[in-house]
Write a protein that holds these residues in place. Structure first.
Motif, mmCIF file in Angstrom:
data_model
loop_
_atom_site.group_PDB
_atom_site.id
_atom_site.type_symbol
_atom_site.label_atom_id
_atom_site.label_comp_id
_atom_site.label_asym_id
_atom_site.label_seq_id
_atom_site.Cartn_x
_atom_site.Cartn_y
_atom_site.Cartn_z
ATOM 1 N N VAL A 15 0.799 -1.212 -0.075
ATOM 2 C CA VAL A 15 -0.135 0.153 -0.056
ATOM 3 C C VAL A 15 0.843 1.218 -0.006
ATOM 4 C CG1 VAL A 15 -1.759 1.350 1.439
ATOM 5 C CG2 VAL A 15 -1.947 -1.194 1.195
ATOM 6 N N LEU A 16 0.558 2.371 -1.091
ATOM 7 C CA LEU A 16 1.528 3.354 -1.041
ATOM 8 C C LEU A 16 0.297 4.567 -0.737
ATOM 9 C CD1 LEU A 16 1.947 1.211 -3.691
ATOM 10 C CD2 LEU A 16 4.168 2.693 -3.786
ATOM 11 N N PHE A 17 0.746 5.337 0.181
ATOM 12 C CA PHE A 17 -0.144 6.445 0.640
ATOM 13 C C PHE A 17 0.535 7.870 -0.026
ATOM 14 C CE2 PHE A 17 -0.981 3.803 3.918
ATOM 15 C CZ PHE A 17 -2.506 4.066 4.127
ATOM 16 N N ASP A 18 -0.168 8.276 -0.996
ATOM 17 C CA ASP A 18 0.174 9.632 -1.704
ATOM 18 C C ASP A 18 -0.392 10.629 -0.518
ATOM 19 O OD1 ASP A 18 0.494 11.734 -3.195
ATOM 20 O OD2 ASP A 18 -0.601 11.016 -5.033
ATOM 21 N N ARG A 19 0.405 11.190 0.209
ATOM 22 C CA ARG A 19 -0.045 11.899 1.555
ATOM 23 C C ARG A 19 -0.754 11.067 2.538
ATOM 24 N NH1 ARG A 19 1.489 16.921 1.497
ATOM 25 N NH2 ARG A 19 1.405 18.144 -0.151
ATOM 26 N N SER A 20 -0.716 11.190 3.674
ATOM 27 C CA SER A 20 -1.030 10.048 4.688
ATOM 28 C C SER A 20 -1.494 10.962 5.913
ATOM 29 C CB SER A 20 0.168 9.299 5.004
ATOM 30 O OG SER A 20 1.051 10.177 5.601
ATOM 31 N N TRP A 21 -1.392 10.237 6.966
ATOM 32 C CA TRP A 21 -1.781 10.683 8.374
ATOM 33 C C TRP A 21 -0.960 12.080 8.615
ATOM 34 C CZ3 TRP A 21 -0.632 5.704 7.510
ATOM 35 C CH2 TRP A 21 0.656 5.228 7.777
ATOM 36 N N TYR A 22 0.059 12.157 7.899
ATOM 37 C CA TYR A 22 1.002 13.317 8.230
ATOM 38 C C TYR A 22 0.109 14.486 7.543
ATOM 39 C CZ TYR A 22 4.566 10.745 10.497
ATOM 40 O OH TYR A 22 5.348 10.037 11.256
ATOM 41 N N ASN A 23 -1.007 14.566 6.989
ATOM 42 C CA ASN A 23 -1.496 15.759 6.584
ATOM 43 C C ASN A 23 -1.648 16.530 7.803
ATOM 44 O OD1 ASN A 23 -2.044 15.796 3.885
ATOM 45 N ND2 ASN A 23 -3.810 14.535 4.052
ATOM 46 N N ARG A 24 -2.030 15.945 9.114
ATOM 47 C CA ARG A 24 -2.224 16.756 10.206
ATOM 48 C C ARG A 24 -1.138 17.224 10.767
ATOM 49 N NH1 ARG A 24 -7.421 15.546 13.682
ATOM 50 N NH2 ARG A 24 -8.194 16.599 11.987
ATOM 51 N N ALA A 25 -0.042 16.683 10.498
ATOM 52 C CA ALA A 25 1.380 17.424 10.691
ATOM 53 C C ALA A 25 1.630 18.648 10.309
ATOM 54 C CB ALA A 25 2.529 16.458 10.685
ATOM 55 N N VAL A 26 1.098 18.823 9.071
ATOM 56 C CA VAL A 26 1.800 20.031 8.439
ATOM 57 C C VAL A 26 0.675 20.676 7.391
ATOM 58 C CG1 VAL A 26 3.350 20.912 6.519
ATOM 59 C CG2 VAL A 26 3.959 18.908 8.073
ATOM 60 N N VAL A 27 0.146 20.081 6.569
ATOM 61 C CA VAL A 27 -1.006 20.772 5.829
ATOM 62 C C VAL A 27 -2.117 21.170 6.683
ATOM 63 C CG1 VAL A 27 -2.512 20.562 3.949
ATOM 64 C CG2 VAL A 27 -0.505 19.252 3.617
ATOM 65 N N GLU A 28 -2.634 20.494 7.424
ATOM 66 C CA GLU A 28 -3.835 20.990 8.228
ATOM 67 C C GLU A 28 -3.774 22.195 9.100
ATOM 68 O OE1 GLU A 28 -6.145 17.856 10.227
ATOM 69 O OE2 GLU A 28 -6.050 16.655 8.263
ATOM 70 N N PRO A 29 -2.686 22.329 9.938
ATOM 71 C CA PRO A 29 -2.424 23.367 10.841
ATOM 72 C C PRO A 29 -2.085 24.470 10.006
ATOM 73 C CG PRO A 29 -0.545 21.794 11.233
ATOM 74 C CD PRO A 29 -1.877 21.061 10.343
ATOM 75 N N VAL A 30 -1.260 24.396 8.937
ATOM 76 C CA VAL A 30 -0.775 25.495 8.226
ATOM 77 C C VAL A 30 -2.134 26.355 7.485
ATOM 78 C CG1 VAL A 30 0.384 26.340 6.146
ATOM 79 C CG2 VAL A 30 1.724 24.786 7.788
ATOM 80 N N ASN A 31 -3.077 25.391 6.966
ATOM 81 C CA ASN A 31 -4.161 26.080 6.387
ATOM 82 C C ASN A 31 -5.411 26.226 7.230
ATOM 83 O OD1 ASN A 31 -3.366 25.911 3.443
ATOM 84 N ND2 ASN A 31 -2.541 24.005 4.148
ATOM 85 N N GLY A 32 -5.081 25.844 8.596
ATOM 86 C CA GLY A 32 -6.409 25.988 9.530
ATOM 87 C C GLY A 32 -7.322 24.994 9.265
#
Length: 264
Positions: free
Chosen positions: A131-148
């Motif tokens: 299984v290859l994750f093209d973006r993963s749970w790490y959205n919450r580490a960077v993308v989500e907090p940066v973009n609110g």
């Protein structure tokens, strides 16, 4: 060229000439109107090396299927870093029945009420699968907090749980690799320009992408926090310098083949 200028000569070995006269070499020599010998040679070597590594990936997959192994590979990085292109090269020749590419959309209202990791757990491999994750749970580490897109509490809770979550993955006999594709701000701007100007690519641009350059420093700050907290001995980040896509793809595939102890 003026009378005082000397022509530039490119030294080519016998092996280089042989490569350029191959079907692959000739394809790249005549790909553009203006012949660029160095680029043609570089792309020829890349394609030959890529094919060799893709043949090894088939062996790795056969070993995974026969021995009921489980593999998870996470691809993270800034927008336009080349994650999708690397995934396509990894999976282009292996059996599609035994791998999945996961690129989850925005969570539903039901998923928002679940434990954050729940929908990722549902995507973990069964025996014999990659299984290859093209973006993963790490959205919450960077993308989500940066973009609110998440609260400070949600971010803090995630950062406190993610290492334990990955420990559980590893203890479930899953081979686990985390890639971070790293590009410069200038390279990202150049790729965005290319995407916007192409009728075949412009669909890729999202509102988040549009703000990526403006929020570059915020992304950097959260990325550093992510590395500091989640780069562990058992689950390290593998940073791939990705300003040149071809080299990044080769490095990623080679790391997979060197890390997972498959046998032919």
């Amino acid at each position: 060229m003026t009378a005082t200028q000397k022509p530039e000569y490119i030294h080519l070995s016998e092996e280089d000439l042989k490569l350029l006269n191959s079907p692959i070499g000739l394809k790249y020599l005549f790909l553009d109107r203006k012949t660029d010998i160095e680029k043609a040679l570089r792309m020829t070597k890349y394609e030959i090396k890529l094919k060799e590594l893709q043949a090894e990936l088939i062996k790795l997959q056969n070993w995974t299927i026969e021995n009921k192994k489980k593999i998870v590979i996470v691809f993270e990085g800034r927008d336009a870093a080349g994650k999708g292109g690397a995934i396509r090269r990894i999976t282009s020749h292996i059996n599609p029945r035994h791998f999945r590419i996961i690129a989850l959309p925005k969570p539903t209202s039901e998923e928002e009420g679940q434990w954050y990791f729940q929908r990722y757990i549902n995507q973990l491999p069964k025996p014999g699968e990659m299984v290859l994750f093209d973006r993963s749970w790490y959205n919450r580490a960077v993308v989500e907090p940066v973009n609110g897109f998440c609260s400070e509490d949600q971010y803090t809770r995630f950062m406190g749980q993610v290492n334990d979550f990955e420990r559980m993955i590893l203890e479930s006999d899953i081979y686990f690799i985390k890639f971070y594709f790293s590009i410069t701000k200038e390279e990202q701007a150049s790729r965005f320009m290319d995407i916007k100007s192409s009728p075949l690519k412009k669909w890729k641009m999202t509102p988040v992408d549009e703000r990526a350059q403006e929020l570059w420093d915020e992304y950097t700050a959260y990325k550093i926090k992510m590395f500091e907290r989640t780069n562990t001995a058992r689950s390290p980040w593998v940073i791939i310098e990705a300003d040149r896509k071809t080299e990044a793809r080769i490095k990623a595939i080679q790391y997979i083949l060197n890390t997972i102890p498959y046998q032919e």
